[in-house]
Scaffold this motif. Structure first.
Motif, PDB file in Angstrom:
ATOM      1  N   LEU A  25       0.804  -1.310  -0.057  1.00  0.00           N
ATOM      2  CA  LEU A  25      -0.064   0.046  -0.034  1.00  0.00           C
ATOM      3  C   LEU A  25       0.859   1.124  -0.133  1.00  0.00           C
ATOM      4  CD1 LEU A  25      -2.464  -1.340   2.648  1.00  0.00           C
ATOM      5  CD2 LEU A  25      -3.021  -1.212   0.274  1.00  0.00           C
ATOM      6  N   THR A  26       1.095   1.772  -1.145  1.00  0.00           N
ATOM      7  CA  THR A  26       2.281   2.876  -1.273  1.00  0.00           C
ATOM      8  C   THR A  26       1.295   4.318  -1.375  1.00  0.00           C
ATOM      9  OG1 THR A  26       2.246   2.712  -3.758  1.00  0.00           O
ATOM     10  CG2 THR A  26       3.544   1.460  -2.581  1.00  0.00           C
ATOM     11  N   GLY A  27       0.133   4.419  -1.045  1.00  0.00           N
ATOM     12  CA  GLY A  27      -0.395   5.754  -0.796  1.00  0.00           C
ATOM     13  C   GLY A  27       0.174   6.792   0.196  1.00  0.00           C
ATOM     14  N   ALA A  28       0.559   6.050   1.290  1.00  0.00           N
ATOM     15  CA  ALA A  28       1.051   6.902   2.475  1.00  0.00           C
ATOM     16  C   ALA A  28       2.862   7.122   1.834  1.00  0.00           C
ATOM     17  CB  ALA A  28       1.445   6.128   3.764  1.00  0.00           C
ATOM     18  N   LYS A  29       3.303   8.118   1.859  1.00  0.00           N
ATOM     19  CA  LYS A  29       4.749   8.340   1.254  1.00  0.00           C
ATOM     20  C   LYS A  29       5.727   8.488   2.439  1.00  0.00           C
ATOM     21  CE  LYS A  29       2.996   8.580  -3.042  1.00  0.00           C
ATOM     22  NZ  LYS A  29       2.688   7.281  -3.369  1.00  0.00           N
ATOM     23  N   PHE A  30       6.942   8.265   2.288  1.00  0.00           N
ATOM     24  CA  PHE A  30       7.967   8.651   2.992  1.00  0.00           C
ATOM     25  C   PHE A  30       8.582  10.139   2.780  1.00  0.00           C
ATOM     26  CE2 PHE A  30      12.290   9.298   4.626  1.00  0.00           C
ATOM     27  CZ  PHE A  30      12.450   8.845   5.736  1.00  0.00           C
ATOM     28  N   GLY A  31       8.274  10.918   3.946  1.00  0.00           N
ATOM     29  CA  GLY A  31       8.768  12.213   3.675  1.00  0.00           C
ATOM     30  C   GLY A  31       9.787  12.648   4.319  1.00  0.00           C
ATOM     31  N   CYS A  32       9.633  12.833   5.785  1.00  0.00           N
ATOM     32  CA  CYS A  32      10.804  13.453   6.385  1.00  0.00           C
ATOM     33  C   CYS A  32      11.123  12.209   7.493  1.00  0.00           C
ATOM     34  CB  CYS A  32      10.390  14.665   7.420  1.00  0.00           C
ATOM     35  SG  CYS A  32       8.996  14.252   8.445  1.00  0.00           S
ATOM     36  N   GLY A  33      10.348  11.265   7.656  1.00  0.00           N
ATOM     37  CA  GLY A  33      10.960  10.352   8.795  1.00  0.00           C
ATOM     38  C   GLY A  33      10.701  10.829  10.099  1.00  0.00           C
ATOM     39  N   LYS A  34      10.308  11.984  10.513  1.00  0.00           N
ATOM     40  CA  LYS A  34       9.942  12.478  11.664  1.00  0.00           C
ATOM     41  C   LYS A  34       8.903  12.792  12.182  1.00  0.00           C
ATOM     42  CE  LYS A  34      14.945  14.037  11.451  1.00  0.00           C
ATOM     43  NZ  LYS A  34      15.590  15.124  11.361  1.00  0.00           N
ATOM     44  N   GLY A  35       7.630  12.635  11.551  1.00  0.00           N
ATOM     45  CA  GLY A  35       6.388  13.135  11.626  1.00  0.00           C
ATOM     46  C   GLY A  35       6.064  14.645  11.665  1.00  0.00           C
ATOM     47  N   GLN A  36       6.880  15.108  10.756  1.00  0.00           N
ATOM     48  CA  GLN A  36       6.790  16.775  10.628  1.00  0.00           C
ATOM     49  C   GLN A  36       6.107  16.933   9.203  1.00  0.00           C
ATOM     50  OE1 GLN A  36      10.661  18.157  11.312  1.00  0.00           O
ATOM     51  NE2 GLN A  36      10.718  17.847  13.399  1.00  0.00           N
ATOM     52  N   CYS A  37       6.232  16.199   8.366  1.00  0.00           N
ATOM     53  CA  CYS A  37       5.560  16.685   6.945  1.00  0.00           C
ATOM     54  C   CYS A  37       4.191  16.241   6.612  1.00  0.00           C
ATOM     55  CB  CYS A  37       6.482  16.186   5.972  1.00  0.00           C
ATOM     56  SG  CYS A  37       6.730  14.437   5.404  1.00  0.00           S
ATOM     57  N   GLY A  38       3.850  15.143   7.245  1.00  0.00           N
ATOM     58  CA  GLY A  38       2.302  14.582   6.948  1.00  0.00           C
ATOM     59  C   GLY A  38       2.033  13.568   5.782  1.00  0.00           C
ATOM     60  N   ALA A  39       3.025  13.423   5.088  1.00  0.00           N
ATOM     61  CA  ALA A  39       3.243  12.861   3.598  1.00  0.00           C
ATOM     62  C   ALA A  39       2.858  11.206   3.940  1.00  0.00           C
ATOM     63  CB  ALA A  39       4.569  12.744   3.038  1.00  0.00           C
ATOM     64  N   CYS A  40       2.904  10.849   5.279  1.00  0.00           N
ATOM     65  CA  CYS A  40       2.856   9.193   5.544  1.00  0.00           C
ATOM     66  C   CYS A  40       1.450   9.185   6.174  1.00  0.00           C
ATOM     67  CB  CYS A  40       4.191   8.869   6.324  1.00  0.00           C
ATOM     68  SG  CYS A  40       4.057   9.494   8.018  1.00  0.00           S
ATOM     69  N   SER A  41       0.827  10.228   6.378  1.00  0.00           N
ATOM     70  CA  SER A  41      -0.473  10.026   7.250  1.00  0.00           C
ATOM     71  C   SER A  41      -1.404   9.127   6.732  1.00  0.00           C
ATOM     72  CB  SER A  41      -1.278  11.391   7.163  1.00  0.00           C
ATOM     73  OG  SER A  41      -0.611  12.423   7.615  1.00  0.00           O
ATOM     74  N   VAL A  42      -1.989   8.371   7.721  1.00  0.00           N
ATOM     75  CA  VAL A  42      -3.257   7.289   7.690  1.00  0.00           C
ATOM     76  C   VAL A  42      -4.192   7.519   8.685  1.00  0.00           C
ATOM     77  CG1 VAL A  42      -1.534   5.688   6.514  1.00  0.00           C
ATOM     78  CG2 VAL A  42      -1.952   5.621   9.089  1.00  0.00           C
ATOM     79  N   LEU A  43      -5.250   7.003   8.621  1.00  0.00           N
ATOM     80  CA  LEU A  43      -6.270   7.162   9.505  1.00  0.00           C
ATOM     81  C   LEU A  43      -5.996   5.900  10.507  1.00  0.00           C
ATOM     82  CD1 LEU A  43      -9.392   8.085   7.620  1.00  0.00           C
ATOM     83  CD2 LEU A  43      -7.683   9.573   8.875  1.00  0.00           C
ATOM     84  N   MET A  44      -5.997   6.195  11.749  1.00  0.00           N
ATOM     85  CA  MET A  44      -6.088   5.201  12.710  1.00  0.00           C
ATOM     86  C   MET A  44      -7.073   5.270  13.669  1.00  0.00           C
ATOM     87  SD  MET A  44      -2.953   3.669  15.068  1.00  0.00           S
ATOM     88  CE  MET A  44      -2.675   4.809  16.265  1.00  0.00           C
ATOM     89  N   ASN A  45      -8.104   4.439  13.516  1.00  0.00           N
ATOM     90  CA  ASN A  45      -9.543   4.856  14.415  1.00  0.00           C
ATOM     91  C   ASN A  45      -9.928   6.140  13.992  1.00  0.00           C
ATOM     92  OD1 ASN A  45      -9.168   2.316  15.602  1.00  0.00           O
ATOM     93  ND2 ASN A  45      -8.333   2.881  17.657  1.00  0.00           N
ATOM     94  N   ASN A  46      -9.954   6.308  12.746  1.00  0.00           N
ATOM     95  CA  ASN A  46     -10.579   7.742  12.157  1.00  0.00           C
ATOM     96  C   ASN A  46      -9.866   8.857  12.414  1.00  0.00           C
ATOM     97  OD1 ASN A  46     -12.427   6.181  10.744  1.00  0.00           O
ATOM     98  ND2 ASN A  46     -13.766   6.097  12.529  1.00  0.00           N
ATOM     99  N   GLU A  47      -8.623   8.817  12.840  1.00  0.00           N
ATOM    100  CA  GLU A  47      -7.701  10.090  13.234  1.00  0.00           C
ATOM    101  C   GLU A  47      -6.465   9.862  12.478  1.00  0.00           C
ATOM    102  OE1 GLU A  47      -8.328  12.745  15.110  1.00  0.00           O
ATOM    103  OE2 GLU A  47     -10.432  11.971  15.883  1.00  0.00           O
ATOM    104  N   ALA A  48      -6.266  11.081  11.822  1.00  0.00           N
ATOM    105  CA  ALA A  48      -5.087  11.123  11.326  1.00  0.00           C
ATOM    106  C   ALA A  48      -3.700  10.950  12.057  1.00  0.00           C
ATOM    107  CB  ALA A  48      -4.968  12.401  10.304  1.00  0.00           C
ATOM    108  N   VAL A  49      -2.910   9.920  11.871  1.00  0.00           N
ATOM    109  CA  VAL A  49      -1.716  10.058  12.426  1.00  0.00           C
ATOM    110  C   VAL A  49      -0.421   9.859  11.420  1.00  0.00           C
ATOM    111  CG1 VAL A  49      -2.747   8.673  14.232  1.00  0.00           C
ATOM    112  CG2 VAL A  49      -1.761   7.427  12.526  1.00  0.00           C
ATOM    113  N   ARG A  50       0.635  10.021  11.760  1.00  0.00           N
ATOM    114  CA  ARG A  50       1.870   9.975  11.081  1.00  0.00           C
ATOM    115  C   ARG A  50       2.252   8.595  11.165  1.00  0.00           C
ATOM    116  NH1 ARG A  50       0.499  14.874   9.721  1.00  0.00           N
ATOM    117  NH2 ARG A  50       1.428  16.654  10.423  1.00  0.00           N
ATOM    118  N   SER A  51       2.168   7.698  10.105  1.00  0.00           N
ATOM    119  CA  SER A  51       2.620   6.304  10.390  1.00  0.00           C
ATOM    120  C   SER A  51       4.139   5.778  10.237  1.00  0.00           C
ATOM    121  CB  SER A  51       2.075   5.566   8.905  1.00  0.00           C
ATOM    122  OG  SER A  51       2.824   5.987   7.769  1.00  0.00           O
ATOM    123  N   CYS A  52       5.033   6.994  10.037  1.00  0.00           N
ATOM    124  CA  CYS A  52       6.347   6.846  10.482  1.00  0.00           C
ATOM    125  C   CYS A  52       6.549   7.004  11.909  1.00  0.00           C
ATOM    126  CB  CYS A  52       7.127   8.024   9.593  1.00  0.00           C
ATOM    127  SG  CYS A  52       7.073   9.697  10.324  1.00  0.00           S
TER     128      CYS A  52
END
Length: 160
Positions: A38-65
């Motif tokens: 599943l490649t929709g979430a992108k590797f951006g900064c790897g530090k949770g600062q850019c949002g490129a890797c966001s997914v919904l976890m229990n309907n809340e946006a989280v940084r999957s990195c």
């Protein structure tokens, strides 16, 4: 290797139960991209600062990195692929397409996922609420105005 890693960790991804073996401390982003394809979430900064890797976890946006496989266990995970597809896009995806809100695509995943989370908790946000909800997502191309128009379009509160 601990027992949890050997037996695998159960996830609910895009409405499907999946079991993933491996290091429970591995970032969810890597599991989604490398193990589940599943490649929709992108590797951006790897530090949770850019949002490129966001997914919904229990309907809340989280940084999957920043979320480990162990932290995702038993949670409902939705990726960009779980929202819609080219034939039947999610209303937020359709609004982003209509407003041509993605230029390079770096931020698109994070912006869409943050918008879906926003509209789930605030169906008719003000423009200021939309700005605040997206403030943690970086856009290098400067399509912020189109992105905000897409958010408002998806909410039914289109702006001129």
């Amino acid at each position: 290797m601990n027992k949890k890693a050997a037996a695998g960790i159960a996830l609910a991804v895009n409405g499907q139960k999946r079991t993933v073996a491996g290091d429970p401390n591995r970032p969810l982003l890597y599991v989604l991209r490398n193990d589940l394809g599943l490649t929709g979430a992108k590797f951006g900064c790897g530090k949770g600062q850019c949002g490129a890797c966001s997914v919904l976890m229990n309907n809340e946006a989280v940084r999957s990195c920043q979320v480990t496989l162990a932290q995702a266990a038993g949670k409902s995970i939705t990726t960009l692929e779980g929202l819609g597809d080219i034939k039947t896009p999610h209303p937020v995806q359709a609004a982003f397409i209509a407003e041509q809100a993605a230029q390079c695509g770096y931020c698109a995943n994070g912006m869409v996922m943050a918008t879906v989370a926003l509209l789930a908790r605030t169906p008719e946000p003000s423009l200021d609420e939309a700005k605040q909800a997206l403030a943690g997502n970086l856009c290098r191309c400067g399509t912020h105005r189109r992105i905000l128009r897409a958010v408002m379009r998806a909410s039914g509160r289109a702006q001129p």
